[in-house]
Design an enzyme around this catalytic site. Structure first.
Site, PDB file in Angstrom:
ATOM      1  CD  GLU A  85      -2.788   0.874   2.987  1.00  0.00           C
ATOM      2  OE1 GLU A  85      -3.214  -0.377   2.592  1.00  0.00           O
ATOM      3  OE2 GLU A  85      -3.097   2.218   2.839  1.00  0.00           O
ATOM      4  CE  LYS A 280      -6.151  -1.460   6.058  1.00  0.00           C
ATOM      5  NZ  LYS A 280      -5.736  -0.870   4.498  1.00  0.00           N
ATOM      6  CG  ASP A 296       1.492 -16.922  11.272  1.00  0.00           C
ATOM      7  OD1 ASP A 296       0.877 -15.521   9.987  1.00  0.00           O
ATOM      8  OD2 ASP A 296       0.516 -18.017  10.874  1.00  0.00           O
ATOM      9  CG  HIS A 393      -4.093   7.665   1.173  1.00  0.00           C
ATOM     10  ND1 HIS A 393      -4.586   6.208   1.091  1.00  0.00           N
ATOM     11  CD2 HIS A 393      -3.117   7.621   2.351  1.00  0.00           C
ATOM     12  CE1 HIS A 393      -4.123   5.907   2.080  1.00  0.00           C
ATOM     13  NE2 HIS A 393      -4.065   5.603   2.774  1.00  0.00           N
TER      14      HIS A 393
HETATM   15  C1  MEV Z   1      -5.401   3.235   5.176  1.00  0.00           C
HETATM   16  O1  MEV Z   1      -4.809   1.964   5.009  1.00  0.00           O
HETATM   17  C2  MEV Z   1      -5.376   4.046   6.543  1.00  0.00           C
HETATM   18  C3  MEV Z   1      -6.288   4.338   7.394  1.00  0.00           C
HETATM   19  O2  MEV Z   1      -7.675   4.728   6.896  1.00  0.00           O
HETATM   20  C4  MEV Z   1      -6.087   4.504   8.806  1.00  0.00           C
HETATM   21  C5  MEV Z   1      -7.069   4.776   9.464  1.00  0.00           C
HETATM   22  O3  MEV Z   1      -7.854   5.500   9.400  1.00  0.00           O
HETATM   23  O4  MEV Z   1      -7.036   5.711  10.928  1.00  0.00           O
HETATM   24  C6  MEV Z   1      -5.574   5.877   6.544  1.00  0.00           C
END
Ligand code: MEV
Length: 439
Positions: A85, A280, A296, A393
């Protein structure tokens, strides 16, 4: 539809590809060529990779990146990160740089205990089973001495075996709930081997136990397996600084920034929809280090998310507070990691990644990895509460779009320059490429 095939695993790699080409790719040579392009020309290295799993037909590349400037417990690290990513490595590096002049990250392992269970059925009273368990507990432990001998030399081994009744949830269901220390190994094979031996010993001892009736003797082992829920293999990491050392933005004073940051974390603490995305983002950093160091990541993910729900509601793995004008941001996460065994000595890039980290022991790797998660979360929240996530991003994603359109080096150069001062959107990138190409 492809026909059923038996003996596929016994075919050579070339014949497996031939079968795929015939039954899945209409004999299109580009499919075959793509698979072969990714073979390594070093045959020995390729064989090593082929033998990691079954039915290997090619290699699947992921970027191996690095994030420098991590100051952790006073030592400087460059983190290896394996992740596809865009933005993740850039964000980690940015957070590392920000914190290295503010005292860096502190990290500390709280505990390293791992768990495994033998699940079994028994028809009889718990009291009798408990008596039986008390008589065989030592035998259970000595029955695995051939497995634990080496681990004990390294400071690990079986720590405790507990008999647990689960009959209030499932009739006749009991467990041997076992805890282990596995030193620098992740220890999955060690734990599972011990558990399977415990199961065998449990059965054999029950056969000769005088106190059982025939029905009670009839213990049935359902399964013996480690648990990836490791709330007692825990690490904490934190950063802190005076509130006035935090960023100031045109629209936010450092105090407002700190307050908004804490509020964003509080939202992830109480709102599961936000918490999942928040965590995430943490796992973006954690998985990248876990993968690069040959651990792992599925086990780590499962354990982390289970821990995030330990109080009955899914919540944030990080916490933030302002006390006496000091901003503190911390993470607490279970990480059952290893630096010996598994891929660590086999995969050349894993070996290199561990070397890059100064050949850490498992505890140190737990600390470094927790820091990667905290740094990633800091960078994400920083963007979310200021510019929004898309600016960074899309800047990083620009290269992916340009590559999709097979942009030449000169086209890339011109468009990167253009998007330095213009918002990156997929449609504007396409418009600009087309415009360039018309010129
Ligand atoms: C994207 O891979 C992860 C985010 O969505 C985490 C977050 O919102 O804190 C940017």
């Amino acid at each position: 539809m492809a026909p059923v095939i038996s003996g596929f695993s016994k075919l050579s790699k070339e014949d497996k590809i031939k079968w795929l080409a015939e039954h899945h790719f209409n004999n299109d040579v580009t499919a075959t060529d793509t698979l072969i392009t990714y073979w390594n020309s070093d045959e020995q290295l390729q064989r090593l990779h082929d033998e990691f799993t079954e039915n290997t037909i090619s290699n699947y590349y992921l970027p191996f990146s690095v994030a420098p400037n991590f100051l952790i417990n006073g030592e400087r690290y460059t983190l290896p990160m394996t992740i596809e990513e865009s933005s993740v490595v850039a964000a980690a590096s940015k957070a590392a740089k920000f914190w290295q002049i503010r005292g860096g990250f502190s990290a500390q392992v709280i505990s390293t205990t791992k768990v495994g269970q033998v699940h079994f059925s028994y028809m009889g009273s718990f009291e009798k089973l408990n008596q039986f368990f008390d008589t065989i507990k030592n035998t259970l432990i000595t029955s695995v001495s051939h497995i634990t001998k080496n681990m004990e030399k390294r400071g690990g081994g079986v720590r405790e075996i507990e008999l647990r009744s689960k009959t209030s949830e499932i009739d006749n269901y009991y467990q041997l709930h076992c805890t282990f220390e596995t030193a620098d190994a992740m220890g999955a094979n060690f734990i599972n081997s011990c558990l399977e031996q415990f199961a065998k010993t449990l059965i054999s001892e029950s056969q000769t136990y005088d106190g059982f009736t025939e029905t009670e003797r009839n213990i049935e082992i359902i399964m013996s397996i480690l648990s990836n829920y490791v709330p007692e293999c825990l690490v904490k990491a934190s950063v802190s600084c005076a509130v006035n050392e935090l960023p100031t933005k045109p629209e936010l004073s450092s105090k407002q920034y700190a307050t908004k940051f804490v509020r964003a974390v509080n939202i992830a603490e109480i709102e599961p929809y936000r918490a999942v995305t928040h965590n995430k983002g943490i796992m973006n950093g954690i998985d990248a280090v876990v993968l690069a160091t040959g651990n792992d990541f599925r086990a780590i993910e499962a354990g982390a998310h289970a821990y995030a729900s330990r109080n009955g509601k899914y919540s944030s793995l990080t916490h933030a507070e302002i006390k006496n004008d000091i901003f503190t941001f911390s993470i607490e996460i279970p990480l059952a990691l290893g630096t010996v065994g598994g891929l660590t000595n086999l995969h050349p890039l894993v070996k290199l990644a561990l070397q890059l980290l100064g050949k850490p022991n498992a505890k140190k790797l737990m600390e470094i990895t927790a820091v990667a998660g905290l740094a990633q979360n800091f960078a994400a929240i920083n963007s979310l509460i200021t510019t929004g996530i898309q600016q960074g991003h899309m800047k990083m994603h620009l290269m992916n779009i340009l590559n999709q359109f097979k942009a030449t080096d000169s086209e890339k150069e011109q468009l990167i320059k253009y998007f330095k001062t213009n918002t990156v959107t997929h449609s504007d990138v396409v418009t600009q490429i087309e415009k360039l190409r018309q010129e």
